[in-house]
Design an enzyme around this catalytic site. Sequence first.
Site, PDB file in Angstrom:
ATOM      1  N   GLU A 147      -5.384  -3.306  16.512  1.00 19.70           N
ATOM      2  CA  GLU A 147      -4.800  -2.059  16.006  1.00 19.70           C
ATOM      3  C   GLU A 147      -4.388  -1.122  17.126  1.00 19.70           C
ATOM      4  OE1 GLU A 147      -5.819   1.399  12.647  1.00 19.70           O
ATOM      5  OE2 GLU A 147      -7.364  -0.033  13.244  1.00 19.70           O
ATOM      6  N   ARG A 161       0.799  -1.222   0.000  1.00 21.32           N
ATOM      7  CA  ARG A 161       0.000   0.000   0.000  1.00 21.32           C
ATOM      8  C   ARG A 161       0.832   1.273   0.000  1.00 21.32           C
ATOM      9  NH1 ARG A 161      -4.725  -1.937   4.285  1.00 21.32           N
ATOM     10  NH2 ARG A 161      -5.746  -3.354   2.815  1.00 21.32           N
TER      11      ARG A 161
END
Length: 641
Positions: A428, A333
Amino acid sequence: MATALDSKIPTGNITEKWESYKGHVPLVAPNNKRRIDIIIIGSGLAGASAAASLGELGYNVKCFTFHDSPRRAHSIAAQGGINAAKNYQNDGDSVYRLFYDTIKGGDFRARESNVHRLAEVSTAIIDQCVAQGVPFAREYGGLLDNRSFGGTQVSRTFYARGQTGQQLLIGAYQALSRQVALGTVKLYNRHEMLDTVMVDGKCRGVIVRNLLTGALERHSAHAVVLCTGGYGNVFYLSTNAMMCNVTAGWRAHRRGAFFGNPCYTQIHPTCIPVSGEYQSKLTLMSESLRNDGRCWVPKKAEDRLKDPRQIPEEDRDYYLERRYPAFGNLVPRDIASRAAKTVCDDGLGVGKSGLAVYLDFADAIKRKGRPAVEAAYGNLFDMYAKITGENPYEVPMRIYPAVHYTMGGLWVDYDLMTSVPGLYACGEANFSDHGANRLGASALMQGLADGYFVLPYTIGSYLSKEIRTGSIPTNTPEFEQAEKEVRERIDQLINLGGQQSVESFHRRLGKIMWDKCGMARNAEGLKQAIEEIRALRAEFWKDAFVPGRSDDFNPELEKAWRVADFMELGELMCHDALQRNESCGGHFREEYQTDKGEAQRDDENYMYVAAWEWKGEGEQPILHKEPLVYEEIKVVQRSYE
């Protein structure tokens, strides 16, 4: 003064560390588990799976979510899939290859032992979810299907059309609901954690606010687990739900939990471009689309406003395929995002804004047929059409990078415990598994790995010493003081009496962060950002306006608290980016790049986790370093050519 961090990594060969750990870790006997209280903050994949697993083991669990139902957690928004080294395609995948791809994808800035553990347990996640009834896509013969994601050359991503996060969350929610019905888990909807409570150097509870009534509540436990997601909304415009915030992690940070690698934020290359100043969030188009979609821009700037169907092949630049032939459109990404920015900076961006590239499915539809493309991506295409008014089956999608995920988070050791005893962080919310760039489809993998398979083992090591502690009262001076401080901050926000909305401050903060700590950073811009954020924060505390009352339902008060925390976090992110004089993964310092414009690491001086310690408002944070030692993997310059 900086101190050495003990990551508690087990000794031995990396392939044996986790198995050896499980065989020797202290345990809590079943009859003692019911004497132990655990608080879980968050109900997404990490929180729901952790609460369900710990409840199943027999602990007394309280699970808090600021949503009206755990099913509204932001994990539901994940689209593309979840990685696992099952090698169903027989295309050369293995636990080691998943481990290596993840380390390499993170630009060699992740902790080796944690990543290998993640790769090991990935296979069990799929079995668990299939047993729960998660409707993964299947091939014609009935086997689970896989597709590829960026940064890999194998197909290891399991998916349920473009709704993978939703389906996995439903599975975890079912497991959680079962424990709620059995009484091992008590669920608190519409409650937000505003502080942690420390007693004798250990985290012993939290202060939460009932978002419907405004009442503050004290809750005690022998351990607290934060599963509260990332902080991408510090940029204001991001793919995150608007309620996503950093408050739980930041309040823990202010109580002593170190913050790891805060500048490591992920820019996702496949998002619907910004269409106007009025927007409050951005929409992600799944990375899975890059399996079949081809990214391109016109070779000539004068063609950028043309109907793309009228631009012949010879006048198109398939820039990812040109620059990275080995991986093509499936580069990681960070690389795909910077490549899109580069062509747009060169004046080749398409659309009125010039900040977009094409993602074209014409070849895939011709090769596979529309029914096959629709079966794989149909709901994503429908979503794009509803938002843009364009039919992606006929006209190429327009995409552009946007803030998506945060690799930084609370520093944790191998046990997933923060630098505060008794305080854990999963998913996360912690920094541990992705280094400077997360590979696609690894977020769901980490959240479920932590909740289902890692935390249930590691938390027992700490709790085995707590079986004689007994229940922890909440009428102690520590709880009273923590609640007092929370109430004072709420009163301060309510009584600001300024003229500017909290939203306007958030928008201004986001612009500073995006312009100077976003896809590209440099020393001068970061120094400016720090001063601008400080000035903005001072203005906020003088001239923000928070309507309503504190003892009632008040979304504006919730937002004000979160934005105040974002401003403190934003400054720390800029400090972290400024001290890291290298480029790696999503952290791209313009001063440090190769001749080809790729990230240029400085392994000699910056191969460490940056763990920051809070020293008080207006004080310079202290940097602690955890050296990254690679015993199994040879560290090389990343290449996807």
